[in-house]
Design an enzyme around this catalytic site. Structure first.
Site, short mmCIF file in Angstrom:
data_model
loop_
_atom_site.label_atom_id
_atom_site.label_comp_id
_atom_site.label_asym_id
_atom_site.label_seq_id
_atom_site.Cartn_x
_atom_site.Cartn_y
_atom_site.Cartn_z
N LYS A 1 -3.62 1.02 1.66
CA LYS A 1 -3.01 1.76 1.88
C LYS A 1 -3.47 2.40 3.13
O LYS A 1 -2.89 3.22 4.25
CB LYS A 1 -2.90 3.58 0.66
CG LYS A 1 -4.37 3.79 0.69
CD LYS A 1 -4.34 4.37 1.13
CE LYS A 1 -6.26 5.11 0.51
NZ LYS A 1 -6.67 5.85 1.25
N THR B 1 -1.52 9.22 1.97
CA THR B 1 -2.40 9.24 2.71
C THR B 1 -1.53 9.26 3.97
O THR B 1 -1.82 8.86 5.56
CB THR B 1 -2.46 7.97 3.00
OG1 THR B 1 -3.61 8.02 1.68
CG2 THR B 1 -4.12 7.05 3.58
#
Length: 332
Positions: free
Chosen positions: A192, A249
């Protein structure tokens, strides 16, 4: 284990320091190891770590030290929060980790070996693999330091160890779910960061929500393909460690990887972008390791390859981003 566990956190960066506070708020006595004595002294005497968490006071139950032996003495459990790319070298300099449950907060894949963090801890730390667990999820440290509610996943090889590790995370603002899919949770947490660089770059280039939503969605598909190929469970990637962490994120200006991508999109080179962020953005080093890992497994990861082209090979970010979303027709 006593009713008030004694826990050691190794690594006093922003996430390690924040998590030491989480553990203390959950009822543990915590020793936070810092590499530099001046940081340890500030934690010990002022209950702060202004270099990483300005304007935040640590609980009284957090004690700072720069002496590893002191940090580990009598510990019921150990939490590791050391940058991914320096973890192996650090552990190889230390004695073997104690024979207690170990929880990794580290998100990344090691360059050169393509090893997952739990594999490094087992090999370089001479740790029992049955005692090594990992934590992932939407873990923006600045929000957790402010005690804003969130949830995370704690994964371990057995449910028994996962339950022990999760029991450390009993702060009223953090809910820990358990899993036995260590591989899936680690891959989700590592990749990610790479996707977040791409999303940040698209935003820095001036693209809108359609572009970022497309990259996040296709990024999740990449993460899932790689994770499943390595033995992770597909359902892990639709949960907190996968979709949850990816959205946080990619979307938040608090994310170091997102901010680095923003800087790249504005035209800075990698070195200047990293200097602007000021802290380690693991996605830069992880991108090449993920690309190598996926190539060896014949897993298609175009977003990851695009990030590698920019951060390792000097490609122009605007050309790469446009190419990503202009690929030939194919089934979703």
């Amino acid at each position: 284990m006593s009713t008030r566990p004694r826990l050691s956190v190794l690594g006093a960066g922003s996430w390690g320091t924040t998590f030491a506070g989480v553990l203390a708020d959950g009822g543990a006595d915590v020793t936070l190891w810092a590499r530099r004595e001046e940081v340890a002294r500030e934690i010990r005497e002022q209950h702060s770590n202004r270099g990483y968490l300005p304007d935040h006071r640590l609980p009284d139950a957090v004690h700072g030290t720069s002496h590893l032996e002191e940090a580990l003495e009598g510990a019921d459990g150990v939490v590791l929060a050391i940058p991914a790319q320096s973890l192996r070298a650090t552990l190889e300099q230390w004695p073997a980790l104690p024979d207690v449950p170990l929880l990794s907060l580290i998100k990344g894949i090691e360059r050169g070996t393509d090893a997952r963090i739990s594999e490094i801890i087992t090999a370089a730390g001479r740790a029992d693999p049955g005692l090594v667990g990992v934590l992932s999820g939407p873990n923006l440290s600045a929000e957790i330091a402010e005690r804003r509610p969130c949830a995370s996943v704690v994964a371990a090889p057995t449910q028994e160890i996962a339950d022990v590790l999760a029991s450390w995370c009993e702060a009223p603002y953090l809910r820990a779910y358990t899993s036995t899919d260590v591989t899936g949770v680690e891959i989700a947490g590592a990749v990610k960061n790479v996707v977040a660089i791409a999303v940040g770059a698209a935003t820095g280039l001036g693209h809108g929500h359609n572009t970022t939503a497309s990259l996040i969605t296709r990024g999740l598909a990449e993460i899932t393909r790689l994770g499943v190929a390595l033995g992770g469970r597909r359902e892990t990637f639709s949960g907190l460690a996968g979709m949850g962490d990816l959205v946080a994120t990619c979307a938040s200006p608090l994310s170091r990887n997102h901010r680095l991508g923003l800087a790249l999109g504005r035209g800075l080179d990698v070195e200047a972008a990293a200097a602007e962020v000021g802290q380690t953005a693991e996605g830069v080093a992880t991108a090449r390791a993920v690309a190598d890992l996926s190539a060896g497994l014949d897993v298609d990861m175009p977003i990851t390859r695009a990030v590698v082209a920019v951060v390792d090979e000097g490609a122009r970010i605007d050309e790469v981003t446009t190419a990503l979303l202009s690929r030939s027709i194919r089934p979703e």
